[in-house]
Design an enzyme around this catalytic site. Structure first.
Site, PDB file in Angstrom:
ATOM      1  N   CYS A   1       0.821  -1.210   0.000  1.00 11.21           N
ATOM      2  CA  CYS A   1       0.000   0.000   0.000  1.00 11.21           C
ATOM      3  C   CYS A   1       0.856   1.262   0.000  1.00 11.21           C
ATOM      4  O   CYS A   1       0.348   2.366  -0.161  1.00 11.21           O
ATOM      5  CB  CYS A   1      -0.939   0.002   1.198  1.00 11.21           C
ATOM      6  SG  CYS A   1      -1.632  -1.618   1.532  1.00 11.21           S
TER       7      CYS A   1
ATOM      8  N   ILE B   1     -12.460  -0.866  -1.724  1.00 14.47           N
ATOM      9  CA  ILE B   1     -11.689  -1.358  -2.873  1.00 14.47           C
ATOM     10  C   ILE B   1     -11.909  -0.340  -3.995  1.00 14.47           C
ATOM     11  O   ILE B   1     -13.047  -0.024  -4.326  1.00 14.47           O
ATOM     12  CB  ILE B   1     -12.186  -2.766  -3.266  1.00 14.47           C
ATOM     13  CG1 ILE B   1     -11.753  -3.769  -2.189  1.00 14.47           C
ATOM     14  CG2 ILE B   1     -11.686  -3.166  -4.643  1.00 14.47           C
ATOM     15  CD1 ILE B   1     -12.425  -5.118  -2.281  1.00 14.47           C
TER      16      ILE B   1
ATOM     17  N   LYS C   1     -10.006   6.334   3.662  1.00 14.91           N
ATOM     18  CA  LYS C   1     -11.323   5.922   4.121  1.00 14.91           C
ATOM     19  C   LYS C   1     -12.449   6.395   3.195  1.00 14.91           C
ATOM     20  O   LYS C   1     -13.331   5.622   2.853  1.00 14.91           O
ATOM     21  CB  LYS C   1     -11.515   6.475   5.538  1.00 14.91           C
ATOM     22  CG  LYS C   1     -12.838   6.219   6.169  1.00 14.91           C
ATOM     23  CD  LYS C   1     -12.999   4.750   6.523  1.00 14.91           C
ATOM     24  CE  LYS C   1     -14.448   4.374   6.684  1.00 14.91           C
ATOM     25  NZ  LYS C   1     -15.169   4.221   5.426  1.00 14.91           N
TER      26      LYS C   1
ATOM     27  N   HIS D   1      -8.657   3.849  -1.753  1.00 16.54           N
ATOM     28  CA  HIS D   1      -7.277   3.375  -1.594  1.00 16.54           C
ATOM     29  C   HIS D   1      -6.880   2.463  -2.759  1.00 16.54           C
ATOM     30  O   HIS D   1      -6.782   1.255  -2.594  1.00 16.54           O
ATOM     31  CB  HIS D   1      -7.175   2.645  -0.245  1.00 16.54           C
ATOM     32  CG  HIS D   1      -5.827   2.116   0.100  1.00 16.54           C
ATOM     33  ND1 HIS D   1      -4.664   2.588  -0.470  1.00 16.54           N
ATOM     34  CD2 HIS D   1      -5.451   1.139   0.963  1.00 16.54           C
ATOM     35  CE1 HIS D   1      -3.637   1.901   0.044  1.00 16.54           C
ATOM     36  NE2 HIS D   1      -4.086   1.026   0.902  1.00 16.54           N
TER      37      HIS D   1
END
Lengths: 181, 395
Positions: free
Chosen positions: B83, B210, B333, B337
């Site tokens: 990430c 997602i 959030k 992401h």
């Protein structure tokens, strides 16, 4: 029920649906193209499937699995610096020694933390919701495993013991954490 | 050593981007960055593609993106740091310029996770810990990993679920003002508390979605930057560290060690005092893949004392006007992401904040001219902390 049957039961419905959909799409338009249900965007449905099952070498730590199948849980210990490894490894990468000693672990410790997995990965769909915990054993090493207790009985800080068990329905040996009464 | 500045930024709309493929998505960000900097592809010496990969069909994504964006035959590679992939890609370009190997370098972060069905995405993320010892037998999911941190903290510091909810509410609030964000709807505490549990104690509203998205930045050496723009945003310093693959090999479950160490490295280079770090920055972008991660970030960056991160949230000190505004673009959030794009998106947000170009309702007051990004890969496997400044670092 063996692994083959489980896999079949688990994936058959998804795979079958997907294949039927591709057949239908191609039959209707001569193309594997569909519209996204939410956005109405056009999507090409991949006609090539990729399934993968890894072959993971475990020869250097086979003694762990050998002992596990006999009901014992072991770690490895470096004869030179005394470092204990769990998960077991055959190289002490701190002092560059290989062929480490085997030590039987007490299996007793304290639960540091846990979670209850309610949204499961696809390959774990055939299990009930499960609790994953991390315990610190007396030897000072941590172990991660399923906590086989009712959720309401699980507390951070409780005393636990490693128990060797068979993972059903596959039927292979693994380990779990149980509460010490 | 050469100073390095951001001279152009680009950002696609984040969300369920099934209207474009991976390379078309990347182009949206690349085109914007080229136009913003008034540069052409021929001016770019090299490009780095941050793409964690696995979700979308093209496996050599840097090449596919380079071809589509007309960047070939410039040198490239695909960079992966889970990430934190986007920040890792930025590091490569930053170092190439610092070393004098390139004058202008482009960083492209792109990920299209919706090419895989949701069930497969959950499985793939779960496999991103230590596969053999954590996933094969015990099936941890990604929310599960972070839930282990949340449970420990609740037991040890008296953190409540509502404290996590405060993070979700804040980030959805700011997401509602960001046209690039995936979610633009504000949420209330009762909705948060009622949302479905995914990995106890974490709920759907504790988790980032997602997402598909792309972001790009163009970096230039001092000499070139001054010719291109009169408002460069300098990369002041960067720290990067790694953690264990096995979560069980961590000492305690209240902090991301790699992030703390990366912070110390970045602060040392930029001469920032850890205890008072929040006083140096106007705005921070931290890795809130789950609400608990943002709480830990407050402490790992020195904004709150160990064990008190949730109090900062409870007191609403990370809104604009508070002690230190955090994730005022909606964070992972609400913004979303898209793994490989996230770190680049954070850099874009900070650069635009410092230049007073943030979206209405999200602009902070720029007093110090400094911002920071905190980008964690995996569950603390990788950590990148980057400091951006309006002041030239060597000045």
């Amino acid at each position: 029920m063996g692994v083959t049957e489980i896999k079949e039961r688990q994936f058959n419905e998804i795979d079958k649906k997907a294949l039927e959909q591709i057949d239908l799409l191609i039959k209707n338009s001569g193309m594997p193209i569909m519209r996204d249900l939410k956005t109405n965007n056009l999507l090409w449905v991949d006609v090539r499937e990729l399934t993968q099952r890894f072959m993971i070498p475990i020869g250097r730590i086979y003694k762990f699995f050998d002992q596990l199948s006999k009901g014992k849980i072991i770690g490895t210990k470096c004869p030179k610096c005394g470092s204990i490894y769990f998960p077991p490894q055959d190289d002490c990468t701190k002092c560059k020694v290989s062929g480490l000693d085997v030590i039987e672990l007490s299996g007793e410790g304290e639960l540091l933390t846990y979670t209850i997995i309610t949204v499961k990965p696809v390959s774990f769909m055939h299990y009930q919701d499960y609790i994953v915990g991390i315990a610190r054993l007396k030897e000072g090493i941590n172990i991660l495993a399923w906590v086989n207790e009712k959720p309401e009985d699980v507390k951070v800080g409780m005393k636990v013991k490693v128990n060797i068990t068979k993972r059903e329905p596959e039927g292979y040996f693994t380990y779990e954490l149980r509460k010490i009464q | 050593m050469v100073d390095v500045a951001i001279v152009g930024t680009g950002h696609s709309k984040f969300g369920n981007r099934t209207d474009v493929n991976l390379q078309e998505l990347a182009w949206e960000a690349v085109k914007q960055a080229l136009e913003e900097s008034n540069l052409d592809q021929k001016d770019i010496d090299m490009f780095v593609v941050g793409n964690a990969g696995g979700w979308s069909s093209e496996s050599l994504s840097a090449i596919v993106i380079g071809e589509y964006c007309n960047l070939a035959p410039k040198g490239t590679m695909r960079v992966e740091a889970a990430c934190a992939t986007g920040s890792a890609a930025l590091r490569i370009a930053y170092q190439a310029i610092k070393a004098g190997d390139a004058k202008i370098a482009m960083v492209i972060g792109a990920e299209q996770m919706h090419q895989s069905p949701n069930l497969v995405a959950v499985e793939m993320m779960g496999r991103a810990g230590n596969y053999f010892w954590e996933f094969e037998n015990f099936g941890l999911t990604f929310p599960g990993y972070y839930a282990l941190y949340a449970t420990r903290r609740m037991a040890k510091f008296g953190m409540k679920e509502e404290d996590l909810g405060e993070i979700a509410i804040k980030n959805h609030y700011y997401g509602s003002f960001n046209p690039y964000a995936m979610f633009q709807k504000q949420i209330k505490m009762d909705e948060y508390m009622k949302s479905r549990v995914v990995a106890y104690p974490l709920k759907v509203y504790d988790a980032c979605p997602i997402t598909d998205g792309a972001a790009a930045v163009i970096l230039a050496s001092e000499e070139v930057a001054k010719k291109i723009t009169d408002s460069p945003v300098w990369v002041a310093s960067q720290g990067f560290k790694s953690g264990t693959a096995n979560l069980s090999k961590r000492d305690d479950f209240i902090s991301i060690d790699a992030a703390r160490l990366a912070t110390e490295e970045a602060y040392k280079k930029a001469k920032i005092d850890f205890e008072n770090s929040w006083r140096y920055f106007d705005v921070a972008e931290v890795h809130d893949c789950f609400t608990i991660a943002e709480i830990m970030a407050y402490e790992d960056l020195g904004f709150a004392k160990r064990g008190e991160g949730h109090l900062l949230a409870r007191e609403e000190q990370t809104y604009i006007g508070g002690k230190i505004p955090v994730n005022v673009d909606g964070g992972l959030k609400a913004k979303g992401h898209p793994i490989g794009a996230t770190g680049v998106s954070m850099a874009v947000s900070i650069a635009r904040q410092l230049l007073y170009r943030a979206h209405k309702g999200t602009q902070v007051e720029v007093k110090n001219g400094m911002g920071i990004t905190h980008n964690v890969g995996g569950t603390g496997h990788y950590a990148y902390v980057t400091i951006f400044s309006l002041k030239k670092p060597s000045a």
